[in-house]
Motif scaffolding. Structure first.
Motif, PDB file in Angstrom:
ATOM      1  N   ARG A  20      -0.138   2.244  -5.630  1.00 56.44           N
ATOM      2  CA  ARG A  20      -1.034   1.517  -5.074  1.00 56.44           C
ATOM      3  C   ARG A  20      -1.808   2.447  -3.847  1.00 56.44           C
ATOM      4  O   ARG A  20      -1.547   2.408  -2.652  1.00 56.44           O
ATOM      5  CB  ARG A  20      -0.642   0.430  -4.288  1.00 56.44           C
ATOM      6  N   ARG A  21      -2.796   3.054  -4.427  1.00 52.03           N
ATOM      7  CA  ARG A  21      -3.522   4.076  -3.742  1.00 52.03           C
ATOM      8  C   ARG A  21      -4.646   4.688  -4.430  1.00 52.03           C
ATOM      9  O   ARG A  21      -4.882   4.378  -5.656  1.00 52.03           O
ATOM     10  CB  ARG A  21      -2.641   5.224  -2.988  1.00 52.03           C
ATOM     11  N   GLN A  22      -5.491   5.287  -3.755  1.00 53.62           N
ATOM     12  CA  GLN A  22      -6.822   5.870  -4.423  1.00 53.62           C
ATOM     13  C   GLN A  22      -6.154   6.910  -5.756  1.00 53.62           C
ATOM     14  O   GLN A  22      -5.181   7.678  -5.054  1.00 53.62           O
ATOM     15  CB  GLN A  22      -7.926   6.549  -3.567  1.00 53.62           C
ATOM     16  N   GLN A  23      -6.958   6.882  -6.738  1.00 53.31           N
ATOM     17  CA  GLN A  23      -6.582   7.956  -7.544  1.00 53.31           C
ATOM     18  C   GLN A  23      -6.491   9.310  -7.290  1.00 53.31           C
ATOM     19  O   GLN A  23      -7.402   9.752  -6.850  1.00 53.31           O
ATOM     20  CB  GLN A  23      -7.474   7.776  -8.936  1.00 53.31           C
ATOM     21  N   LYS A  52       0.859  -1.109  -0.024  1.00 52.65           N
ATOM     22  CA  LYS A  52      -0.076   0.113   0.035  1.00 52.65           C
ATOM     23  C   LYS A  52       0.861   1.228   0.068  1.00 52.65           C
ATOM     24  O   LYS A  52       1.905   1.294   0.851  1.00 52.65           O
ATOM     25  CB  LYS A  52      -1.017   0.107   1.044  1.00 52.65           C
ATOM     26  N   HIS A  90      -7.300  14.383 -11.787  1.00 56.47           N
ATOM     27  CA  HIS A  90      -7.515  12.997 -11.484  1.00 56.47           C
ATOM     28  C   HIS A  90      -7.085  12.245 -12.999  1.00 56.47           C
ATOM     29  O   HIS A  90      -6.993  13.205 -14.201  1.00 56.47           O
ATOM     30  CB  HIS A  90      -8.744  12.637 -11.200  1.00 56.47           C
ATOM     31  N   ARG A 134      -9.194   0.085 -11.019  1.00 62.51           N
ATOM     32  CA  ARG A 134      -9.885  -0.556 -10.025  1.00 62.51           C
ATOM     33  C   ARG A 134      -8.952  -0.138  -8.668  1.00 62.51           C
ATOM     34  O   ARG A 134      -9.524   0.160  -7.600  1.00 62.51           O
ATOM     35  CB  ARG A 134     -10.282  -1.816 -10.124  1.00 62.51           C
ATOM     36  N   ASP A 135      -7.593  -0.329  -8.693  1.00 62.56           N
ATOM     37  CA  ASP A 135      -6.937  -0.553  -7.420  1.00 62.56           C
ATOM     38  C   ASP A 135      -5.812   0.445  -7.325  1.00 62.56           C
ATOM     39  O   ASP A 135      -5.412   0.558  -6.256  1.00 62.56           O
ATOM     40  CB  ASP A 135      -6.474  -2.108  -7.233  1.00 62.56           C
ATOM     41  N   TYR A 136      -5.594   1.303  -8.310  1.00 62.79           N
ATOM     42  CA  TYR A 136      -4.137   1.847  -8.459  1.00 62.79           C
ATOM     43  C   TYR A 136      -4.501   3.404  -8.799  1.00 62.79           C
ATOM     44  O   TYR A 136      -5.479   3.836  -9.126  1.00 62.79           O
ATOM     45  CB  TYR A 136      -3.233   1.349  -9.311  1.00 62.79           C
ATOM     46  N   SER A 137      -3.603   4.217  -8.775  1.00 62.53           N
ATOM     47  CA  SER A 137      -3.523   5.553  -9.027  1.00 62.53           C
ATOM     48  C   SER A 137      -2.390   5.783 -10.238  1.00 62.53           C
ATOM     49  O   SER A 137      -1.270   5.662  -9.950  1.00 62.53           O
ATOM     50  CB  SER A 137      -3.095   6.492  -7.816  1.00 62.53           C
TER      51      SER A 137
END
Length: 560
Positions: free
Chosen positions: A254-257, A196, A301, A223-226
Motif C-alpha cells: 500500500r504505497r505509490q508504485q 499504509k 515500475h 490506483r492505490d497500490y504498488s
C-alpha cells in the motif's frame, strides 16, 4: 464478526452450507513450507522485527501451512525482544470457513508453542484469539487492519457458491465481477485491510492479471497500490499435491508504485533456490539475475492501467517496459494511425457473394478474406460485400436500388431473424457494422485474427476487410516500412505478452493487442532503417525485419 449492510449471511461458518463446505474443501491446496518461508521473507515478516507490535492476517488458514511458520517467527521475535507471549495476542488474525481446519490449526499451533516452552494458559489465550472460525470476505470493512496479509486463497468459482452467499460476496467485494474466482475477493479484501506501507504476499493463480474478470482488481491495484513482485511458478512443485493452478507469488504494497521484481522459475526452483532468490530480492544492487532455477529482473515500475497486464520472460518484460516508456503506441492521432476490424455482417451467406453482378455495381465492394492473405501478399479470391450503406454511414433506401431490393427481399426471412433486425425491424437489411466505402480505397495493412506468428499483409487499396481481419491505416507511415516493423519479432513480442494463447500456441492478433505495440516516430527514423524494413517486408524476411527493427528501437538484441 460484523456484517452490517450485507445480505443476511453469517460471517462465521457455524451453519456453513454443505455445498459451500464441499466447494471450499475442493478448493484447498496446501502450500509447501519452503514456499511459505519465501513469501514471509519477501514481505519482510522477519523475527528481528518486533512482530508482537505488528499484525499479520492469514485469510484462509486451512490446516496451518502458513500459520506454523508465522507463529514460529512471532515466537522467536518475542524471545529476541523480551516480550511475553500475551503481548502478541493481537499480532495474528487467521480465518477459515471449515471448522475442522480451525480445530487442526489450533491444535498444531498449541503444540508448537508448548514445545517452545510458553505456558499453557497464555498459549490457550493467544491461540483462541489468533485463529477464528469465520468468513474473511464478509468482515466489516476496517474491522482488522494489518501490516501484512499472506496466504494461499482458495480456488472456487463463484457459480459453485450458494446464491445467498454469492450475492453477499459480490456486494462486499466489488472487484468480483462476471465469472470471477473467489480468490479475487481475497485479494481485494486483503489489500483493503493493509495499513499504509503494509504488504500482501499471496501464492495464487495468475490469470487475474490478464483475463476479463480480473479487470476490477487490476484497477484497484493500479490506483492505490504498488505491484512489488511477480514470480511465475507454473512448473514448480509448490503444493502438497499436484494441481494445475498456474500459480505465481505476488507481493503488493500500500504505497505509490515503485520498482518491481519480475521473476520466472523452472522446475528446479526449490528450497535452496528460493532462499537465494529472497536474498537477491532484498538487495537493491543487481538489476538482473539468471540461474538455472530462476531468472529475475528489476523494472523501474509496473505496467499501468486496468487492461491486461503482460506475461513474458523477465527480459522480454524489461524490453517491453523500456519501449513503452520511450515510444508512442501504434494507434496515434499524431500520425493519423488507426487500428480497426473488418465488417461483421450477421449473415455472411447473404452479404458475401462471388458473383460480381449480384446487385447494382455501386452496391458491391470487393472483400478481403483471410484466405486472400495466406501467402503474405494479397491474392484476391473474388468475394464481394453487398453494401447497404452510403458514404456518410447512413443506411440507404432500397427504392433507389431495385436489384438490391429484390436480392434482400429474397433473403428477408433469414435477415429478419437476426437479433439486430428483431431489435430494429425497419432496418432489417443492415449489417451489424456500418460500412465506410472509403476504407476500401485506402492502403492498409491487414492482419488475420488467428496465427502462430504476426502476419501483416499490404492491401494497396481496393478491398474492404472481412470481420476476421484487423487493419492498420495511417496518414504518416509508409506502410511498407511500418509493415517491416510489424513483421518483426519485437512487434510480435507485444502481442504475445498481452494476448491469451489458444490451443497449439495460436495467437489472437486483435485490435486491443495490436494497439499495445509501440513504434518509433516515422519522421525521426534513419533512411537506411526505413529501406531495410521495407525490403524485409517485401521479402517476408522476419529475421531481417527484426534486425532492422532493433536498430530503429535502439536495442542491442532481442531477448529470449
Amino acid at each position: 464478526m460484523e456484517t452490517e449492510d450485507l445480505p443476511s449471511v453469517p460471517a462465521t461458518a457455524i451453519a456453513l452450507p454443505k455445498a459451500l463446505q464441499e466447494a471450499v474443501q475442493h478448493g484447498e491446496v496446501f502450500t509447501r513450507r519452503w514456499v511459505v518461508e519465501m513469501i514471509l521473507d519477501l514481505v519482510g515478516y522477519r523475527d528481528e522485527l518486533d512482530l508482537a507490535s505488528l499484525r499479520i492476517i492469514e485469510p484462509a488458514c486451512g490446516q496451518g501451512a502458513f500459520l506454523s511458520p508465522i507463529v514460529a517467527r512471532l515466537s522467536s521475535s518475542c524471545r529476541i525482544h523480551g516480550r511475553p507471549l500475551l503481548d502478541a495476542i493481537d499480532a495474528i488474525r487467521a480465518f477459515d470457513l471449515v471448522e475442522l481446519n480451525v480445530e487442526r490449526s489450533r491444535a498444531a499451533i498449541t503444540t508448537l508453542l508448548l514445545d517452545e516452552h510458553w505456558s499453557a494458559p497464555e498459549v490457550e489465550k493467544v491461540v483462541s484469539s489468533w485463529i477464528n472460525h469465520g468468513d474473511f470476505l464478509l468482515q466489516r470493512a476496517g474491522a482488522d487492519t494489518a501490516d501484512f496479509v499472506v496466504g494461499n486463497p482458495p480456488y472456487i468459482r463463484l457459480e459453485d457458491v450458494p446464491d445467498d452467499r454469492m450475492k453477499a460476496y459480490r456486494k462486499a467485494c466489488t472487484s468480483m465481477s462476471g465469472r470471477a474466482d473467489i480468490y479475487i475477493g481475497f485479494y481485494e479484501t486483503g489489500l483493503l485491510r493493509l495499513k499504509k506501507g503494509g504488504k500482501l504476499g499471496f501464492i495464487c493463480a495468475d490469470r487475474w492479471m490478464r483475463n476479463q474478470y480480473g479487470r476490477g482488481l487490476r484497477k484497484l491495484v493500479t490506483r492505490d497500490y504498488s505491484m512489488d513482485l511477480v514470480a511465475t511458478m507454473h512448473d514448480v512443485d509448490a503444493f502438497e499435491e499436484q494441481v494445475s493452478a498456474y500459480p505465481a507469488v505476488t507481493v503488493i504494497s500500500r504505497r505509490q508504485q515503485g520498482a518491481v521484481i519480475v521473476a520466472d522459475t523452472t522446475s528446479e526452483f526449490g528450497d535452496e533456490a528460493a532462499r537465494e532468490f529472497g536474498s537477491w530480492a532484498a538487495e537493491p544492487s543487481e538489476g538482473v539475475i539468471e540461474k538455472a532455477a530462476y531468472h529475475a529482473v528489476r523494472l523501474p515500475h509496473w505496467f499501468p492501467g486496468e487492461d491486461s497486464w503482460p506475461s513474458a520472460s523477465p527480459s522480454r518484460l524489461a524490453m517491453l517496459e523500456q519501449l513503452s516508456d520511450r515510444f508512442r503506441p501504434l494507434e496515434d492521432e499524431t500520425t493519423g494511425t488507426r487500428v480497426g476490424i473488418g465488417v461483421a455482417t450477421g449473415a455472411d451467406k447473404v452479404f458475401i457473394t462471388y458473383d460480381g453482378k449480384t446487385v447494382e455495381p455501386e452496391r458491391m465492394l470487393p472483400l478481403a478474406m483471410v484466405k486472400d492473405t495466406v501467402s503474405g501478399k494479397i491474392n484476391w479470391g473474388g468475394s464481394y460485400l453487398v453494401n447497404p450503406w452510403d458514404s456518410q454511414g447512413q443506411l440507404i433506401g432500397l427504392d433507389a436500388y431495385p436489384q438490391l431490393a429484390a436480392y434482400f427481399d429474397r433473403h428477408r426471412e433469414a435477415l429478419s431473424k437476426r437479433y439486430i433486425a428483431v431489435k430494429q425491424p425497419t432496418r432489417w437489411y443492415k449489417t451489424i457494422d456500418k460500412i465506410d466505402p472509403r476504407l476500401a480505397r485506402r492502403p492498409k495493412l491487414l492482419f488475420p485474427d488467428m496465427k502462430l506468428t504476426i502476419h501483416p499483409v499490404l492491401d494497396e487499396g481496393g478491398l474492404y476487410p472481412h470481420h476476421n481481419l484487423y487493419y492498420v491505416v495511417s496518414n504518416a507511415w509508409d506502410l511498407r516500412v511500418l509493415g517491416g516493423l510489424l513483421l518483426s519479432k519485437v512487434a510480435e513480442a507485444f502481442v504475445e505478452a498481452y494476448a491469451v494463447k489458444m490451443r497449439g500456441g495460436t495467437l489472437r492478433f486483435q485490435a486491443q493487442y495490436l494497439r499495445k505495440i509501440r513504434v518509433p516516430d516515422p519522421v525521426l527514423m534513419r533512411e537506411e532503417d526505413r529501406k531495410a524494413l521495407a525490403k524485409a517486408f517485401d521479402e517476408r524476411d522476419v529475421d531481417a525485419a527484426t534486425e532492422a527493427a532493433l536498430r530503429a528501437y535502439g536495442l542491442d538484441q532481442f531477448p529470449d
